[in-house]
Design a protein around this motif. Sequence first.
Motif, short mmCIF file in Angstrom:
data_model
loop_
_atom_site.label_atom_id
_atom_site.label_comp_id
_atom_site.label_asym_id
_atom_site.label_seq_id
_atom_site.Cartn_x
_atom_site.Cartn_y
_atom_site.Cartn_z
N PHE A 64 69.32 51.03 -58.94
CA PHE A 64 70.75 51.05 -59.29
C PHE A 64 71.65 51.39 -58.11
O PHE A 64 72.83 51.08 -58.10
N ALA A 69 64.42 58.74 -52.65
CA ALA A 69 65.69 59.43 -52.36
C ALA A 69 65.48 60.93 -52.46
O ALA A 69 66.14 61.71 -51.76
N GLY A 70 64.56 61.34 -53.32
CA GLY A 70 64.35 62.77 -53.55
C GLY A 70 63.60 63.48 -52.46
O GLY A 70 63.60 64.71 -52.42
N LEU A 108 67.91 67.12 -44.21
CA LEU A 108 68.98 68.11 -44.36
C LEU A 108 68.47 69.50 -43.95
O LEU A 108 69.14 70.23 -43.21
N SER A 137 75.43 53.34 -44.72
CA SER A 137 75.04 52.56 -45.89
C SER A 137 75.63 51.16 -45.73
O SER A 137 76.44 50.93 -44.83
N GLY A 183 78.60 62.86 -46.42
CA GLY A 183 77.14 63.01 -46.37
C GLY A 183 76.44 62.53 -47.62
O GLY A 183 75.29 62.08 -47.56
N GLY A 221 77.84 60.14 -49.55
CA GLY A 221 78.53 58.91 -49.90
C GLY A 221 79.81 59.23 -50.66
O GLY A 221 80.44 60.27 -50.45
N HIS A 276 78.69 55.41 -56.37
CA HIS A 276 77.30 55.61 -55.93
C HIS A 276 77.08 57.00 -55.32
O HIS A 276 76.04 57.24 -54.70
N VAL A 314 73.33 61.16 -56.78
CA VAL A 314 73.05 61.88 -58.04
C VAL A 314 72.22 63.14 -57.78
O VAL A 314 72.18 64.02 -58.62
N LEU A 347 70.84 69.10 -56.36
CA LEU A 347 69.46 69.50 -56.07
C LEU A 347 69.24 69.66 -54.56
O LEU A 347 68.67 70.66 -54.11
C1 HEM Z 1 70.09 65.82 -48.37
C2 HEM Z 1 69.69 65.07 -49.31
C3 HEM Z 1 70.37 63.82 -49.73
C4 HEM Z 1 71.32 63.06 -49.09
C5 HEM Z 1 71.97 63.32 -47.74
C6 HEM Z 1 71.60 61.95 -49.94
C7 HEM Z 1 72.53 60.98 -49.66
C8 HEM Z 1 72.89 59.96 -50.49
C9 HEM Z 1 73.90 58.98 -50.21
C10 HEM Z 1 74.71 58.89 -48.91
C11 HEM Z 1 73.99 58.15 -51.27
C12 HEM Z 1 74.93 56.97 -51.43
C13 HEM Z 1 74.35 55.74 -50.81
C14 HEM Z 1 75.30 54.57 -50.90
O1 HEM Z 1 76.43 54.71 -51.36
O2 HEM Z 1 74.90 53.46 -50.49
C15 HEM Z 1 73.00 58.59 -52.23
C16 HEM Z 1 72.76 57.99 -53.43
C17 HEM Z 1 71.73 58.37 -54.25
N1 HEM Z 1 70.92 59.48 -54.13
FE1 HEM Z 1 70.95 60.83 -52.66
N2 HEM Z 1 70.83 62.03 -51.07
C18 HEM Z 1 70.07 63.18 -50.99
C19 HEM Z 1 69.19 63.66 -51.91
C20 HEM Z 1 68.89 63.06 -53.08
C21 HEM Z 1 67.99 63.57 -54.09
C22 HEM Z 1 67.27 64.91 -54.00
C23 HEM Z 1 67.93 62.64 -55.08
C24 HEM Z 1 67.14 62.62 -56.36
C25 HEM Z 1 66.74 63.62 -57.03
C26 HEM Z 1 68.83 61.56 -54.71
C27 HEM Z 1 69.05 60.42 -55.45
C28 HEM Z 1 70.03 59.49 -55.17
C29 HEM Z 1 70.27 58.32 -56.01
C30 HEM Z 1 69.49 57.96 -57.27
C31 HEM Z 1 71.34 57.63 -55.44
C32 HEM Z 1 72.00 56.35 -55.97
C33 HEM Z 1 73.24 56.74 -56.74
C34 HEM Z 1 73.98 55.54 -57.30
O3 HEM Z 1 73.79 54.41 -56.83
O4 HEM Z 1 74.77 55.73 -58.23
N3 HEM Z 1 69.40 61.85 -53.50
N4 HEM Z 1 72.35 59.71 -51.73
#
Ligand code: HEM
Length: 409
Positions: free
Chosen positions: A92, A246-247, A254, A296, A348, A350, A354, A357, A361
Motif C-alpha cells: 500500500f 519497513a519495521g 535511526l 522517496s 523523516g 514522509g 503515506h 504508520v 513505534l
Molecule cells: C526510523 C524508522 C522509520 C522511518 C525513518 C520510516 C520512514 C518512512 C517514510 C519516509 C515513509 C513514507 C514513504 C513514502 O511516502 O514514500 C514511511 C511509510 C511507511 N512506513 Fe515507515 N519508517 C520507519 C519505521 C517504520 C516501522 C517500524 C514500520 C512498521 C511497523 C513502518 C511502516 C511503514 C509503512 C507500512 C509505510 C507506508 C505507509 C503508507 O503508504 O500509508 N515504518 N516510513
Amino acid sequence: MSTPISTETRSVDEVFHAAVALDHRPDPYPYWAALRGRPVAERADGGWVAAGHAEITQLLHDPRVSAVRTAPGQAWRPERVGPDGRPVPAPFLRQDPPGHDRLRAVVVDQLVPRVAGMRGHIEELVAGRLDAVAARRDGRIDVVADLAYPLPVAVICELLGIPDADESRFRELARRTTRGLDPIETLRPSEQAEIEQAGRELRGYLTEVVTRHRERPGDDMLSAIIASGELAVAELFVTLGLLLIAGHETTVNLIANGALALLRHPGQLDRLRADPEYAAPLVEEVLRFDPPVQMSARTTVGDIGIGRARIPAGSRVTLLLAAGNRDPRRFADPDVFDPLRPGNAHLGFGGGIHYCVGAALARLEAQVALTELARRIDGARLLADPPPYRDNAVLRGPSAVPVAFDAIR
Ligand code: HEM
C-alpha cells in the motif's frame, strides 16, 4: 574537491549521482545542499527531483502525485507473480486511494493500540542486549550488531508473531530486496536480477508465514489481520512483507544514526544521560539531521505547477527528504545538530497520506535505545569515524558503529 559543488557548474544528474555514490555515503549532505540550489529540477531523462522543504511538502500532499510507480525503471511490474502464479498487488506504500486507504486502515487499527503498551517490553529488550554486551567484558560495543539491528527485528517479529528462528532467513532477503528501492542508475544489471530473485524468495517465505498463521492463529497482529477477513491472500503477504521490511530496515538506521550523533556531540550525550525526557526532541532531530529514509519516489498524474517549474503529467519525481530536512528556508542553521530547535517539522517519516504508520513505534524504540546507551555506558568513543556504511542509498545507515568504552552499568 576543486570545483565547488553546485548545479550552476554541474548538471543535476551529476550532482545526484555524486550524492548517491557509495564513496559519499557517509556525507551526502553537501550534494543535497547543491541540489537545493534549484528546489525542483528536471533530469536529463525527463524525471524530476524536488529538494526544497516547501516543494517536497506540496508534492507529498498533492492528489495529482501518485505513489504507484509507473515511470521507466521504477515500475511495479505487473508481471510480478506470487508463488500461486497470480499477479502480486503493490504494497500500500505504492498504491493510491481507495486501495491504499483500505489496507492502511486495517494495519493502523491493529498496530496503534499494540504500540501504545510496548514501552516496558522494549525497555526489557534493550536491557537484555546491553547486559549481553556487559557480560562480554571487552569494553566494546558495535551499536548496530549489538543493539540497533536486533531490537527492531525482535519487536516487529513479536508483533507479527514470527519466531526468532526465522530471523536468519529473512535478514538476508530483506537486505537484498531493499536494494531495489535505490535509484535504478546505482544498480548494475546483475544486481537488478538479484533483487528480482530475492523478491521471489521473500514472497515464498512470506506465503509460508501466512499459511502457518492461518493454520495456527496466535494473539499477534498478523493473526488478527487474517481474522478480520479484510485482506485477500495476495494482499496479506504483500502487506506482511511491507511491515517486516519497513519495521526493521529503517529503525536500525535511526538508532545507529542517533548513536553517531551522540558520540560526535558529547554535550548531547551528557544532556540525555541527565534527562531522559531529552530523548524525544533528540530523536526528532536525528530524523531531521540524518534521516534513515533519504528519499522517496512518486509519479505525476496531472500537470503540476510548483514555483517556476511545471512538472508534466507522467513524470517520475524523486522527493529528496534528506535535502528538504536541511533547507535553510525552513530551518535556521540547518547543518547544526540542535534537538531544541523550535518547530522541527522534519520530513523523516514522509508526509501526507503515506506518512509512516510505524512512526510511534520507531520513535519509542529509538528513544529507549539511545537513553539506555547514554545511561549505562561511560567514556564511550567512536573507533571509526566515519563508520562503514551499507550499500543502500535510500535506506541509508552505517553497517557498524564500533565503540570502545570505560565502563558499562
Ligand atoms: C526510523 C524508522 C522509520 C522511518 C525513518 C520510516 C520512514 C518512512 C517514510 C519516509 C515513509 C513514507 C514513504 C513514502 O511516502 O514514500 C514511511 C511509510 C511507511 N512506513 Fe515507515 N519508517 C520507519 C519505521 C517504520 C516501522 C517500524 C514500520 C512498521 C511497523 C513502518 C511502516 C511503514 C509503512 C507500512 C509505510 C507506508 C505507509 C503508507 O503508504 O500509508 N515504518 N516510513
